[in-house]
Design an enzyme around this catalytic site. Structure first.
Site: not given
Ligand SMILES: Cc1cc2nc3c(=O)[nH]c(=O)nc-3n(C[C@H](O)[C@H](O)[C@H](O)COP(=O)(O)OP(=O)(O)OC[C@H]3O[C@@H](n4cnc5c(N)ncnc54)[C@H](O)[C@@H]3O)c2cc1C
Ligand code: FES
Lengths: 572, 117
Positions: A286, A374
């Site tokens: 990569r 994340e």
């Molecule tokens: C296109 C894509 C494909 C991916 N594919 C994979 C995969 O196949 N396998 C894998 O393991 N990982 C994958 N990843 C990474 C993985 O999806 C993420 O790391 C993981 O879902 C993060 O989860 P989370 O709950 O921490 O954050 P998120 O799901 O990003 O949720 C964070 C939430 O916080 C909210 N938020 C942000 N700021 C504020 C605020 N100030 N006030 C209130 N709410 C707020 C947002 O609206 C969001 O809903 C992918 C990522 C992307 C972008």
């Protein structure tokens, strides 16, 4: 102004936040689950289309220690080994719980199907067909959340500041998007699960809400950020023609299975000019692929949109269909016929390894402040193994909810409206600021930020570029931002939110840039033109924290663990 | 390269306002979505334009439902073309402002959390 009161406020309703809310409710806490977007839809979780890494040993013998070994390899000696071990050890429990909740992991021959993915030595990645992992996960967690009366779900609540009393986090301030009114939330503890920051880069796979809010909120409240220099770029993200409804990182499995040719703007193969061989094997690493593409663009040999061509024109349509049937149709619906044209690809910002520094209970160094998903840094070190991010969201989310509930049970509420005064005043100042010619300025400045992060704090970094970025970031934060006032307390005032997004983005960007400037070596996702080699002396983490209000970078010893690879028969 | 443009008409206003149509010219690129145009307008012409969206590329958040030329459509999958398109809020939902309607599940709002129904 409106006021809510709860035991635990969870900021962000993605995989991590929803799991945290469920676990906190199971632990007896009352929860407010807030998201600036609709519940379960705003972030990366619902967008993920690929796989979830977990050592279940259903497909072939596996054990979490082997998953850990692969994770540590990818992390290039910088993983917090305690967090990485927790992630790998507890992932099976979470994946099985999701299975009981009927997420629909793909199965065949009476067991869950586990696929191979880059960086793994064992077939261990589960998924939901067809390219439906993220939506299925989000839907399942949403319905589980809805089963708990103790969880109050508030969509359209954008958190702008945390509220502190004597060093402890006691709540938050936010904006109700629907009405534009400010909201205060009193809580015994807050869990930040607001996701990553890849939207800060011009080319990204992010949603509108992935602009680094979690990092800015944490840093400002006195927490430490770790490994901020490590932003993961995916080498062959989709660039052109415009493609909607597909994961922009989907070309990787295509290339693996079928072999796609990477060509420069003159339709010539070029990877071999960068010390790697690709043609016929398609196994270039990569780092090299990203470097080679960007170098061709810099030399004026890029594709029209500023990347490289990826061509499958040499592959028979029948073979394309056999390998990726339904995807071929979705591409055709986007006007893309792979047998007739090459598409264009480029590296894109995809995931953030760095983030809020926590211990194994997901507690930050600030009392009452926890984090998950994340937004947390450490478990993945200098590079993330594919599929680990969703496991991380589940495992860290569940732990954050569980440990925060246990801690909050012994605490009393400490709230005073006065404590929230500065946060509420900040919202009012933005809303009531003079509407001037500057009003239109937030968009262009955010655009400049994305451009600068891409050019100077992206894949290829050097001291001069990082220093100039840092200077401009500080100027934007100190001079430009205060002069921008979107004005008007409208319903659904996105412009007000834009201002807070820019403020948060500038703080997160500064933390990345400071860390990248200080790390004088290349390792994993951090590549310095002026220090191209890895240096064993740099097997340390860096943290950013505020010292007298100024973001400052310091070194910390890597948290090491000790574990032995279990014999694989033990998995059965 | 010649710069092509496309035209997009947007129905705007708050509840109770007489609905007004505003027309914008936006830089065009192949395959561009209606949402791409709305995002460009917000960043470069008028940040006060209200539109609900998150995922932008994935078509998975399902937040961007509006009416495009009179039919319900996701702004991120509807394409801009040579003919001008007209975008309006969903007609069967309560208007919040501009293109945003009340599509949040009723139990997932601040109103509900505050007991305001
Ligand atoms: C296109 C894509 C494909 C991916 N594919 C994979 C995969 O196949 N396998 C894998 O393991 N990982 C994958 N990843 C990474 C993985 O999806 C993420 O790391 C993981 O879902 C993060 O989860 P989370 O709950 O921490 O954050 P998120 O799901 O990003 O949720 C964070 C939430 O916080 C909210 N938020 C942000 N700021 C504020 C605020 N100030 N006030 C209130 N709410 C707020 C947002 O609206 C969001 O809903 C992918 C990522 C992307 C972008
Ligand atoms: S923006 Fe997410 S579905 Fe359209």
């Amino acid at each position: 102004m409106s006021h809510l009161s709860t035991d635990i406020l969870v900021v962000g309703a993605g995989g991590a936040g929803m799991y945290a809310a469920i676990a906190a409710a199971r632990g007896g806490a009352r929860v407010v689950l807030a998201d600036k977007s609709l519940i379960g839809r705003g972030g990366a979780t619902v967008m993920a289309q690929m796989t979830v890494a977990v050592a279940l040993g259903e497909q072939e013998p596996d054990h979490w220690t082997h998953h850990l070994a692969d994770t540590l390899d990818a992390g290039r000696n910088l993983c917090n080994e305690e967090l990485a071990a927790i992630l790998c050890r507890e992932a099976p429990e979470r994946i099985r719980e999701m299975d009981q909740w009927k997420v629909g992991w793909a199965r065949a021959d009476g067991h869950l199907t586990q696929a191979m993915a880059p960086g793994h030595k064992i077939r261990r990645c589960v998924y939901v067909d067809f390219l439906n992992t993220g939506p299925a996960v989000a839907k399942t967690l949403r319905s589980q959340v809805a089963r708990h009366d103790a969880i109050v779900r508030v969509g359209g609540l954008s958190i702008t500041d945390l509220v502190r009393d004597d060093g402890r986090v006691v709540g938050a301030v936010g904006i109700d998007m629907e009405t534009g009114r400010s909201v205060t939330i009193a809580a015994k503890a807050v869990i930040l699960a607001a996701g990553g920051l890849t939207r800060l880069y011009r080319r990204n796979s992010a949603s509108a809400n992935m602009g680094g809010a979690a990092f800015a909120l944490a840093l400002t409240a006195g927490a430490e950020l770790i490994d901020m220099e490590f932003v993961q770029f995916f080498p062959i993200g989709h660039l052109a023609p415009r493609l909607v409804g597909m994961d922009p990182i989907m070309w990787d499995p295509f290339r693996y299975k079928l072999g796609g040719r990477l060509l420069n703007g003159r339709h010539e193969e070029f990877i071999h000019n960068y010390g790697a061989s690709d043609s016929g094997t398609y196994t270039v690493s990569r780092d090299v692929a990203s470097f080679a593409i960007l170098s061709e663009v810099a030399a004026g040999r890029g594709s029209p949109a500023g990347g490289a061509y990826l061509s499958f024109e040499h592959i028979a349509e029948a073979d394309l269909r056999a390998a990726f049937g339904p995807v071929i149709d979705r591409l055709l619906a986007n006007g893309i016929d792979l047998t007739k044209r090459a598409i264009e690809v480029s590296p894109i910002a995809h995931y953030h390894m760095g983030g809020i520094r926590v211990n194994g209970e997901m507690a930050t160094n600030v009392a009452g402040l926890y984090a998950a998903g994340e937004a947390v840094g450490g478990a993945n070190g200098a590079n993330r193994l594919s599929g680990n991010a969703i496991s991380e969201a589940f495992v860290f989310g569940e732990r954050a909810g569980r440990f925060t509930a246990a801690w909050a049970a012994g605490q009393t509420m400490r709230w005073d409206d006065d404590l929230a005064r500065a946060g509420v005043a900040a919202i009012r100042a933005v809303e009531e600021g003079e509407v001037s010619a500057q009003t239109a300025g937030i968009g262009p400045i955010f655009g400049e930020l994305q451009e600068m992060m891409w050019d100077k704090v992206g894949l290829l970094r050097d001291q001069a570029g990082l220093k100039s970025a840092l200077a401009r970031l500080r100027q934007m934060r100190e001079l430009d931002l205060p002069a921008l006032a979107p004005g008007r307390r409208d319903p659904f005032a996105l412009a007000v939110q834009d201002w807070f997004d820019l403020r948060a983005g500038l703080i997160a960007a500064e933390a990345i840039t400071l860390s990248a400037l200080a790390r004088q070596e290349s390792r994993g996702a951090h590549q310095r033109d002026d220090f191209p080699a890895s240096d064993p002396a740099w097997e340390v983490n860096q943290v950013v924290r505020l010292v007298n209000g100024v973001p400052t970078v310091e070194r910390r010893a890597v948290v090491r663990g000790s574990f032995e690879l279990a014999p694989l028969a033990a998995a059965q | 390269m010649t710069t092509q443009t496309a035209r997009i008409n947007i129905q705007r206003g708050a509840p109770g306002d007489p609905a007004r149509i505003e027309s914008y010219q936006v830089p065009y690129r192949e395959g561009m979505s209606v949402l791409d145009a709305l995002i460009w307008i917000r960043a470069n012409r008028d940040a006060s334009l209200a539109v609900r969206y998150s995922c932008t590329n994935a078509n998975t958040c399902k937040e961007c439902l509006v009416e495009v030329d009179g039919k319900a459509a996701y702004a991120c999958t509807a394409r801009l073309g040579r003919q001008p398109v007209t975008v309006a809020p969903l007609g069967n939902k309560k208007l919040i402002r501009d293109l945003v309607t009340d599509t949040a599940p009723p139990k997932e709002t601040l109103r509900y959390a505050l007991g305001e129904g």
